[in-house]
Design an enzyme around this catalytic site. Structure first.
Site, PDB file in Angstrom:
ATOM      1  N   ARG A   1     -10.370  -0.595  14.679  1.00  0.00           N
ATOM      2  CA  ARG A   1     -10.440  -0.674  13.222  1.00  0.00           C
ATOM      3  C   ARG A   1     -11.914  -0.728  12.820  1.00  0.00           C
ATOM      4  O   ARG A   1     -12.707  -1.445  13.439  1.00  0.00           O
ATOM      5  CB  ARG A   1      -9.714  -1.916  12.712  1.00  0.00           C
TER       6      ARG A   1
ATOM      7  N   ARG B   1       0.819  -1.209   0.000  1.00  0.00           N
ATOM      8  CA  ARG B   1       0.000   0.000   0.000  1.00  0.00           C
ATOM      9  C   ARG B   1       0.860   1.269   0.000  1.00  0.00           C
ATOM     10  O   ARG B   1       0.630   2.185  -0.796  1.00  0.00           O
ATOM     11  CB  ARG B   1      -0.929   0.010   1.215  1.00  0.00           C
TER      12      ARG B   1
ATOM     13  N   SER C   1       4.646   6.791  12.056  1.00  0.00           N
ATOM     14  CA  SER C   1       3.455   6.132  11.512  1.00  0.00           C
ATOM     15  C   SER C   1       2.512   7.180  10.950  1.00  0.00           C
ATOM     16  O   SER C   1       2.656   8.381  11.207  1.00  0.00           O
ATOM     17  CB  SER C   1       2.735   5.332  12.610  1.00  0.00           C
ATOM     18  N   CYS C   2       1.515   6.724  10.212  1.00  0.00           N
ATOM     19  CA  CYS C   2       0.533   7.661   9.661  1.00  0.00           C
ATOM     20  C   CYS C   2      -0.210   8.388  10.775  1.00  0.00           C
ATOM     21  O   CYS C   2      -0.462   9.602  10.678  1.00  0.00           O
ATOM     22  CB  CYS C   2      -0.444   6.922   8.756  1.00  0.00           C
TER      23      CYS C   2
END
Length: 348
Positions: free
Chosen positions: A236, A12, A154-155
């Protein structure tokens, strides 16, 4: 100078880095000379061209044997499992962008260096022995030539750190909590199947799934003064892209919600332009898909309780925004020069 990069891992983030490079018009600054990926060339080309989250790539993509063509550019394809055997020296690679999500400690970085790369940038949080962890827009100016093995964090760290900095500088943060509402990822199951994390044995499309997160550690990696003063949880949700972060902080100064929004909007238009954005439009997660900012503050959701507790909602495209920061950090690493005779003498 054009920075010659290689990408290790074409998932990704790796694919979005290539797309972002071409869409942002930075090819005069960065050239992709090679991609190392265990999948076959046909699959690599297909997934670069067609993407469920980001649509069809505007550039012509094709492959011939072990070469990937993007427009008129030729990128060598490698399928090497052993880092030390990668031909970075032969290819004149300046910076390796390791986007595997697997490698992330100093030993892995040194393997890329031994193979001939001048510097390494991991697309995920790294171990404590790396030379630097960078959140672009906040601390990239502290990079030095001797910082050879670097993490781009990290994002979610890239999303929340600029907002934390702004609130801390203005009001003085005492403590905080963070809830990450993150899109599903490829470590989850399509249908119920075995996983070491029992919650992740369940179908990703059918549940909101709590998962472990190291975001609190990521915050203190950048801001050590907040050690033991931030906690984070994560869930999530059944979407494939875009993340929301619920940030709550207790601050020393008294403040109103309107003042918080004014501060964040001013930063988005000024010092943090291109990194932080601000909106008061009635938007939902899909509206932030393909947004290149690290963080988009939703001013309609800002709340203040008791004059000292601030709650904000911050959005990010956890793929596209982060891929753009990978490019930014790569250029920042190259801009300070390359020191080839020794590893870092100072850590960031």
């Amino acid at each position: 100078m054009t920075v010659r990069i290689a990408i290790n891992g074409f998932g990704r983030i790796g694919r979005n880095v290539v797309r972002a490079l071409y869409e942002s018009g930075r090819r005069a600054e960065i050239t992709v000379v090679a991609i190392n990926e265990l999948a076959d060339a046909a699959g690599m080309a297909h997934l670069l061209k067609y993407d469920t989250s980001h649509g069809r790539f505007a550039w012509e993509v094709r492959h011939e044997r072990e070469q990937l063509f993007v427009g008129d550019d030729v990128i060598r394809i490698l399928h090497e499992r052993t880092l030390a055997d990668l031909p970075w020296r032969e290819l004149g690679v300046d910076v390796v962008l390791d986007c595997t999500g697997v490698y992330g400690n100093r030993e892995h970085g040194e393997a890329h260096i031994a193979a001939g790369a001048k510097k390494v940038l991991f697309s995920h949080p790294g171990s404590n022995d790396l030379d630097a962890t960078v959140v672009f827009g906040v601390n990239q100016n502290q990079l030095r030539a001797e910082h050879r093995i670097v993490s781009n964090a990290s994002c979610t760290t890239n999303c929340i750190i600029p907002v934390i900095k702004l609130l801390d500088d203005a009001y003085g943060i005492e403590s905080g909590t963070v809830t990450t509402i993150h899109s599903a990822m490829n470590d989850q199951q399509v249908i119920d199947a075995y996983h070491s994390d029992l919650r992740r044995t369940r179908a990703a499309s059918q549940s909101i799934i709590p998962v472990d997160t190291k975001l609190a550690a990521g915050i203190t990696r950048i801001f050590p003064q907040f050690n033991d003063r931030f906690e984070a949880i994560a869930v999530r949700v059944p979407t494939i892209n875009v993340t929301a972060i619920d940030l709550s902080v207790t601050v020393k100064k008294t403040v109103k919600a309107s003042e918080v929004n004014q501060l964040l909007q001013k930063a988005a238009q000024g010092a943090f332009h291109g990194i932080v954005d601000y909106t008061e439009s009635p938007l939902v997660s899909i509206d932030f898909n393909h947004d290149p900012h690290s963080a988009i503050v939703d001013g309609t959701q800002t709340r203040v309780s008791g004059a000292h507790l601030i709650k904000t909602l911050v959005w990010c495209d956890n793929e596209w925004g982060f891929a753009n920061r990978m490019l930014d950090t790569t250029l920042a690493m190259a801009a300070v020069g390359f020191r080839l005779d020794a590893s870092a003498s100072t850590k960031l």
